[in-house]
Design a protein around this motif. Structure first.
Motif, PDB file in Angstrom:
ATOM      1  N   GLY A  83      29.717  13.221  49.714  1.00 56.79           N
ATOM      2  CA  GLY A  83      29.546  14.251  50.738  1.00 56.79           C
ATOM      3  C   GLY A  83      30.633  15.296  50.696  1.00 56.79           C
ATOM      4  O   GLY A  83      30.378  16.500  50.835  1.00 56.79           O
ATOM      5  N   ILE A  84      31.883  14.861  50.496  1.00 56.89           N
ATOM      6  CA  ILE A  84      33.009  15.793  50.417  1.00 56.89           C
ATOM      7  C   ILE A  84      32.847  16.721  49.227  1.00 56.89           C
ATOM      8  O   ILE A  84      33.096  17.933  49.309  1.00 56.89           O
ATOM      9  CB  ILE A  84      34.337  15.014  50.329  1.00 56.89           C
ATOM     10  N   GLU A  85      32.448  16.183  48.086  1.00 53.82           N
ATOM     11  CA  GLU A  85      32.289  17.007  46.882  1.00 53.82           C
ATOM     12  C   GLU A  85      31.228  18.081  47.087  1.00 53.82           C
ATOM     13  O   GLU A  85      31.423  19.244  46.714  1.00 53.82           O
ATOM     14  CB  GLU A  85      31.925  16.132  45.688  1.00 53.82           C
ATOM     15  N   ALA A  86      30.113  17.711  47.695  1.00 54.56           N
ATOM     16  CA  ALA A  86      29.047  18.684  47.934  1.00 54.56           C
ATOM     17  C   ALA A  86      29.536  19.828  48.815  1.00 54.56           C
ATOM     18  O   ALA A  86      29.233  21.006  48.557  1.00 54.56           O
ATOM     19  CB  ALA A  86      27.842  17.993  48.568  1.00 54.56           C
ATOM     20  N   ASP A  95      44.000  17.757  44.315  1.00 58.81           N
ATOM     21  CA  ASP A  95      42.537  17.590  44.363  1.00 58.81           C
ATOM     22  C   ASP A  95      42.090  16.141  44.525  1.00 58.81           C
ATOM     23  O   ASP A  95      40.913  15.828  44.369  1.00 58.81           O
ATOM     24  CB  ASP A  95      41.856  18.225  43.145  1.00 58.81           C
ATOM     25  N   ILE A  96      43.019  15.245  44.893  1.00 58.72           N
ATOM     26  CA  ILE A  96      42.617  13.861  45.111  1.00 58.72           C
ATOM     27  C   ILE A  96      41.587  13.771  46.234  1.00 58.72           C
ATOM     28  O   ILE A  96      41.647  14.491  47.229  1.00 58.72           O
ATOM     29  CB  ILE A  96      43.850  12.981  45.425  1.00 58.72           C
ATOM     30  N   LEU A  97      40.601  12.905  46.045  1.00 59.40           N
ATOM     31  CA  LEU A  97      39.519  12.659  47.005  1.00 59.40           C
ATOM     32  C   LEU A  97      38.688  13.911  47.313  1.00 59.40           C
ATOM     33  O   LEU A  97      38.006  13.967  48.328  1.00 59.40           O
ATOM     34  CB  LEU A  97      40.055  12.063  48.312  1.00 59.40           C
ATOM     35  N   SER A  98      38.703  14.885  46.425  1.00 64.52           N
ATOM     36  CA  SER A  98      37.886  16.088  46.631  1.00 64.52           C
ATOM     37  C   SER A  98      36.551  15.999  45.917  1.00 64.52           C
ATOM     38  O   SER A  98      35.685  16.849  46.109  1.00 64.52           O
ATOM     39  CB  SER A  98      38.631  17.327  46.121  1.00 64.52           C
ATOM     40  N   ARG A  99      36.371  14.963  45.082  1.00 64.10           N
ATOM     41  CA  ARG A  99      35.156  14.824  44.281  1.00 64.10           C
ATOM     42  C   ARG A  99      35.004  13.367  43.866  1.00 64.10           C
ATOM     43  O   ARG A  99      35.944  12.576  43.952  1.00 64.10           O
ATOM     44  CB  ARG A  99      35.243  15.714  43.039  1.00 64.10           C
ATOM     45  N   LEU A 106      41.411   3.386  51.194  1.00 67.19           N
ATOM     46  CA  LEU A 106      41.525   4.301  50.061  1.00 67.19           C
ATOM     47  C   LEU A 106      40.831   3.729  48.830  1.00 67.19           C
ATOM     48  O   LEU A 106      40.057   4.430  48.156  1.00 67.19           O
ATOM     49  CB  LEU A 106      43.007   4.566  49.763  1.00 67.19           C
ATOM     50  N   LEU A 107      41.075   2.464  48.521  1.00 67.00           N
ATOM     51  CA  LEU A 107      40.401   1.848  47.385  1.00 67.00           C
ATOM     52  C   LEU A 107      38.894   1.789  47.609  1.00 67.00           C
ATOM     53  O   LEU A 107      38.105   1.962  46.670  1.00 67.00           O
ATOM     54  CB  LEU A 107      40.957   0.446  47.131  1.00 67.00           C
ATOM     55  N   GLY A 108      38.482   1.574  48.847  1.00 65.50           N
ATOM     56  CA  GLY A 108      37.059   1.541  49.151  1.00 65.50           C
ATOM     57  C   GLY A 108      36.373   2.865  48.864  1.00 65.50           C
ATOM     58  O   GLY A 108      35.270   2.906  48.312  1.00 65.50           O
ATOM     59  N   LEU A 109      37.015   3.962  49.226  1.00 67.44           N
ATOM     60  CA  LEU A 109      36.458   5.281  48.941  1.00 67.44           C
ATOM     61  C   LEU A 109      36.358   5.536  47.451  1.00 67.44           C
ATOM     62  O   LEU A 109      35.510   6.310  46.990  1.00 67.44           O
ATOM     63  CB  LEU A 109      37.318   6.360  49.593  1.00 67.44           C
ATOM     64  N   LEU A 110      37.203   4.871  46.683  1.00 63.20           N
ATOM     65  CA  LEU A 110      37.208   5.033  45.228  1.00 63.20           C
ATOM     66  C   LEU A 110      36.356   3.982  44.524  1.00 63.20           C
ATOM     67  O   LEU A 110      36.451   3.810  43.305  1.00 63.20           O
ATOM     68  CB  LEU A 110      38.651   4.973  44.715  1.00 63.20           C
TER      69      LEU A 110
END
Length: 362
Positions: free
Chosen positions: A263-266, A177-181, A58-62
């Motif tokens: 990629g998720i945001e797009a 909306d966490i991890l959506s952008r 999770l921290l890595g994605l952020l």
């Protein structure tokens, strides 16, 4: 599977099919242990490796921010509404809240039970169909924190940017909306989110916070409600929701495979644009509820000309395999929750159904 529902539930919500299939394959025998992960001790090395991996992923994605800790808690955002003021709203302090709708109101109500609060900004005058401008906030010197709800699931509004609060901790409820952008975590002091919208199944609540905020909770509050209890015990003070955390880790792997948050945001923008265009180009047959600048990319709320025609829309959509399109009972109307795991093709199917419904009923 040959047939999956077109799932627009607001939460618990869609989980990626790939994640469900992987979990199914490991459900009875996890990594050759002869046990499901739900059956093993949370003190054992096998489960702890999953627990730690999920935190690190999770921290890595952020962006792997320095000095932040991930906690896995229970009780959903509703428990966080109380834990925050219990831990941070100490004597002589006041807590600021941005009032934007149903979930911010619940957070405010809990904080008022604990200590002094103030409304830093509100969109009540617009019936919560927009978010307020946060650029000119006046924050008192004795502010314990400023609390913002990033996305109001029920009304369908979303902040596109966040304020600079200086030395006052910025705390954000990102449940829907966490991890959506893409997100610069360093702008926030504490983020919390129930998992059941973008992170996995219900049962686990994620807290991402600066470590210094978590280390010294007041000693007069119950042990299990102190952030420092969970910080010092790596979220293993009491039995964690092990299977939910395992599923969160699987969802995080899936997000990595989609190109991470970029990629998720797009994909999320593409889905939201498709649906909002269908609403806006319907010549008034469908009407978006929220001011265009405040529209959520996660929860799309809209109306038809009458409650009767909305009921017909719901009935016929359900007959075609669409689930979860009825608006929340407190506001009515229609709502499509298009979280990370909702495929583009599912949104396209909804848009096609809307066009056909308008052709027959317009």
């Amino acid at each position: 599977m040959n047939k999956r529902a077109f799932n627009f539930n607001a939460g618990p919500a869609a989980i990626p099919l790939e994640v469900l299939e992987r979990a199914q394959a490991e459900f009875v025998d996890f990594q050759g242990t002869g046990m499901s992960i739900m059956e093993m001790s949370h003190r054992g090395a096998v489960y702890e490796s999953v627990h730690d991996e999920a935190q690190k992923r999770l921290l890595g994605l952020l962006g792997a921010p320095v000095g932040y800790k991930v906690l896995f808690l229970t009780g959903g955002a509703s428990t966080q509404f109380a834990m925050l003021p219990l831990n941070f709203l100490t004597e002589g302090k006041t807590a600021g809240y941005v009032r934007t709708g149903s979930w911010s109101d619940k957070a405010i109500a809990e904080a008022r039970l604990i200590g002094e609060t103030y409304i830093a900004a509100s969109s009540e005058d617009d019936k919560f169909m927009s978010v307020p401008d946060l650029h000119q906030l006046q924050i008192p010197e004795n502010a314990a924190y400023l609390h913002v709800t990033s996305n109001e699931t029920i009304e369908g509004t979303q902040f596109k940017e966040f304020p600079d609060t200086g030395s006052t901790p910025l705390i954000v409820d990102m449940s829907s909306d966490i991890l959506s952008r893409s997100l610069d975590v360093n702008r926030f002091d504490l983020i919390y989110a129930g998992a059941q919208k973008n992170l996995g199944p219900s049962g686990v609540t994620v807290v991402i916070a600066r470590e210094e905020l978590l280390q010294n909770s007041p000693k007069h509050i119950p042990t299990v409600l102190r952030y420092d209890t969970h910080f010092k015990n790596n979220s293993l003070y009491n039995t964690p929701p092990a299977f939910s955390i395992y599923m969160v880790n699987q969802v995080l792997k899936w997000i990595e495979e989609q190109g991470g948050l970029t990629g998720i945001e797009a994909l999320n923008v593409k889905k939201a644009d498709l649906l909002y265009q269908a609403i806006d180009q319907s010549s008034g047959f469908f009407r978006g509820c929220v001011a265009e600048s405040s529209r959520s990319n996660m929860n799309v709320t809209f109306r038809l000309s009458s409650e009767d025609i909305e009921k017909k829309f719901i009935k016929e959509s359900e007959q075609e395999g669409f689930v979860g399109l009825k608006g929340h009972r407190s506001v009515g109307g229609l709502r499509a929750s298009i979280y990370n795991a909702v495929p583009y093709d599912t949104v396209k199917a909804l848009v096609d159904f809307m066009a056909e419904f308008q052709r027959k009923n317009g």
